[in-house]
Write an enzyme that holds these catalytic residues in place. Structure first.
Site, PDB file in Angstrom:
ATOM      1  N   PHE A  41     -12.951 -52.644 -41.524  1.00 26.71           N
ATOM      2  CA  PHE A  41     -14.273 -52.423 -42.129  1.00 26.71           C
ATOM      3  C   PHE A  41     -14.373 -51.028 -42.711  1.00 26.71           C
ATOM      4  O   PHE A  41     -13.527 -50.164 -42.451  1.00 26.71           O
ATOM      5  CB  PHE A  41     -15.415 -52.724 -41.148  1.00 26.71           C
ATOM      6  CG  PHE A  41     -15.531 -51.795 -39.973  1.00 26.71           C
ATOM      7  CD1 PHE A  41     -16.421 -50.720 -40.000  1.00 26.71           C
ATOM      8  CD2 PHE A  41     -14.782 -51.999 -38.827  1.00 26.71           C
ATOM      9  CE1 PHE A  41     -16.535 -49.877 -38.910  1.00 26.71           C
ATOM     10  CE2 PHE A  41     -14.887 -51.156 -37.730  1.00 26.71           C
ATOM     11  CZ  PHE A  41     -15.773 -50.085 -37.784  1.00 26.71           C
ATOM     12  N   VAL A  46     -23.230 -39.763 -47.105  1.00 25.06           N
ATOM     13  CA  VAL A  46     -23.317 -38.455 -47.743  1.00 25.06           C
ATOM     14  C   VAL A  46     -23.619 -37.505 -46.603  1.00 25.06           C
ATOM     15  O   VAL A  46     -24.448 -37.796 -45.731  1.00 25.06           O
ATOM     16  CB  VAL A  46     -24.449 -38.406 -48.792  1.00 25.06           C
ATOM     17  CG1 VAL A  46     -24.611 -36.990 -49.345  1.00 25.06           C
ATOM     18  CG2 VAL A  46     -24.156 -39.378 -49.931  1.00 25.06           C
ATOM     19  N   ARG A  77     -14.917 -43.997 -44.755  1.00 29.93           N
ATOM     20  CA  ARG A  77     -14.033 -44.203 -43.614  1.00 29.93           C
ATOM     21  C   ARG A  77     -13.524 -45.639 -43.646  1.00 29.93           C
ATOM     22  O   ARG A  77     -14.322 -46.558 -43.846  1.00 29.93           O
ATOM     23  CB  ARG A  77     -14.859 -43.962 -42.357  1.00 29.93           C
ATOM     24  CG  ARG A  77     -14.083 -43.550 -41.162  1.00 29.93           C
ATOM     25  CD  ARG A  77     -15.022 -43.074 -40.082  1.00 29.93           C
ATOM     26  NE  ARG A  77     -15.231 -41.631 -40.093  1.00 29.93           N
ATOM     27  CZ  ARG A  77     -16.200 -41.012 -39.430  1.00 29.93           C
ATOM     28  NH1 ARG A  77     -17.063 -41.703 -38.720  1.00 29.93           N
ATOM     29  NH2 ARG A  77     -16.303 -39.697 -39.479  1.00 29.93           N
ATOM     30  N   GLU A 139     -13.788 -37.492 -49.366  1.00 33.18           N
ATOM     31  CA  GLU A 139     -12.798 -37.500 -48.288  1.00 33.18           C
ATOM     32  C   GLU A 139     -12.746 -38.899 -47.679  1.00 33.18           C
ATOM     33  O   GLU A 139     -13.762 -39.402 -47.200  1.00 33.18           O
ATOM     34  CB  GLU A 139     -13.161 -36.483 -47.200  1.00 33.18           C
ATOM     35  CG  GLU A 139     -12.089 -36.421 -46.107  1.00 33.18           C
ATOM     36  CD  GLU A 139     -12.474 -35.520 -44.941  1.00 33.18           C
ATOM     37  OE1 GLU A 139     -11.941 -34.417 -44.859  1.00 33.18           O
ATOM     38  OE2 GLU A 139     -13.314 -35.933 -44.119  1.00 33.18           O
ATOM     39  N   ALA A 151     -12.897 -40.753 -31.768  1.00 36.22           N
ATOM     40  CA  ALA A 151     -13.482 -39.715 -32.645  1.00 36.22           C
ATOM     41  C   ALA A 151     -15.008 -39.766 -32.616  1.00 36.22           C
ATOM     42  O   ALA A 151     -15.673 -38.726 -32.641  1.00 36.22           O
ATOM     43  CB  ALA A 151     -12.969 -39.881 -34.071  1.00 36.22           C
ATOM     44  N   THR A 152     -15.558 -40.974 -32.537  1.00 42.50           N
ATOM     45  CA  THR A 152     -17.010 -41.122 -32.521  1.00 42.50           C
ATOM     46  C   THR A 152     -17.594 -40.487 -31.266  1.00 42.50           C
ATOM     47  O   THR A 152     -18.596 -39.763 -31.311  1.00 42.50           O
ATOM     48  CB  THR A 152     -17.383 -42.635 -32.563  1.00 42.50           C
ATOM     49  OG1 THR A 152     -16.732 -43.208 -33.687  1.00 42.50           O
ATOM     50  CG2 THR A 152     -18.878 -42.850 -32.674  1.00 42.50           C
ATOM     51  N   ILE A 153     -16.925 -40.732 -30.145  1.00 38.83           N
ATOM     52  CA  ILE A 153     -17.414 -40.185 -28.875  1.00 38.83           C
ATOM     53  C   ILE A 153     -17.223 -38.674 -28.818  1.00 38.83           C
ATOM     54  O   ILE A 153     -18.130 -37.921 -28.460  1.00 38.83           O
ATOM     55  CB  ILE A 153     -16.717 -40.918 -27.713  1.00 38.83           C
ATOM     56  CG1 ILE A 153     -17.432 -42.252 -27.549  1.00 38.83           C
ATOM     57  CG2 ILE A 153     -16.745 -40.103 -26.424  1.00 38.83           C
ATOM     58  CD1 ILE A 153     -16.749 -43.246 -26.711  1.00 38.83           C
TER      59      ILE A 153
END
Ligand code: 0O2
Ligand code: 0O2
Length: 205
Positions: A41, A46, A77, A139, A151-153
């Site tokens: 997904f 922004v 992402r 990016e 990475a989210t945590i």
């Protein structure tokens, strides 16, 4: 100085909306051809204005130059199931004619000290505006679901502790990063089995 942020950020928003549609389109094409999609997904954002200002101060970037010097005002992402998919996604990006990759950062073979792993590509993407074509830096972060979970945590803990995560939690996060790495490795070992099962499941649907 930036007088009107809405106007300044509009092409960034546009770039993200367009790229999300394009990348989701790749996924759909794989599905229609009954093939495993290397893209699971896609998300995009922004960078919020306060984060832009913080980063400009932190990296001593002149606000007149943020368009050229801050590479992640627009961020896309792409999440993958398997580490091997990341390479396929990067290859897909390299083949495209609608933008140019200007930088690649491989934090997978060389993870960051925090334990962060991801593959970053910075692209120069042309957006049509009333004033003509504007080239926007975007990016693109490509990572597995497991890397994304970590990475989210870690990102939320960093936010909570304003970048100064207590040492004991940092150590735990490093161990969690190793566990996430091992999860990716284990999944890779049974990738053929998983993909076969997914193909049967999608045919059934
Ligand atoms: P669909 O039909 O579910 O694929 P958006 O503006 O909503 O398109 P945004 O704001 O960039 O997207 O990010 P958001 O809303 O956080 O998530 C983007 C897409 O990723 C959403 O699908 C989510 O359903 C999907 N998503 C988020 N987490 C996961 C996950 O863990 N696994 C999977 N498979 N998908 C996830 P869409 O775009 O709304 O459409
Ligand atoms: P956001 O929007 O909060 O995610 P830097 O010096 O690290 O700020 P640089 O040199 O511009 O960044 O580029 P880099 O390191 O290639 O990419 C920066 C982005 O990668 C970060 O954006 C994060 O999204 C992600 N990232 C890099 N390192 C880490 C890490 O240790 N942990 C997590 N969770 N994410 C990381 P920002 O600027 O944090 O913005």
């Amino acid at each position: 100085m930036i007088e009107n942020w809405d106007v300044f950020l509009a092409p960034y928003k546009q770039a993200i909306d367009e790229l999300k549609i394009k990348f989701k389109g790749i996924r759909t094409q794989y599905e229609k051809n009954s093939l495993h999609s290397p893209i699971e997904f896609v998300t995009g954002r922004v960078k919020p204005i306060p984060s832009i200002l913080d980063k400009a101060i932190r990296k001593q970037i002149d606000l007149d130059k943020i368009g050229e010097e801050m590479q992640d005002i627009a961020g896309v992402r792409m999440m993958c199931q398997f580490v091997e998919d990341i390479k396929s996604v990067v290859e897909l990006l390299r083949e495209r004619k609608d933008f140019e990759i200007i930088e690649e950062r491989d934090y997978i073979s060389q993870n960051k000290d925090s334990g962060y792993r991801s593959y970053h590509c910075v692209i120069r993407y042309p957006v049509e505006t009333l004033q003509g074509e504007k080239n926007i830096l975007v990016e693109i972060q490509i990572r597995t679901l497991s890397m994304n979970f970590w990475a989210t945590i870690e990102h939320s803990l960093n936010y909570k502790y304003s970048g100064q995560i207590p040492t004991n939690i940092q150590e735990r996060l490093k161990r969690a990063a190793e566990a996430a790495f091992r999860l990716d490795e284990e999944m890779s070992l049974i990738r053929d089995e998983i993909q076969e099962a997914q193909a049967i499941f999608s045919r059934k649907k």
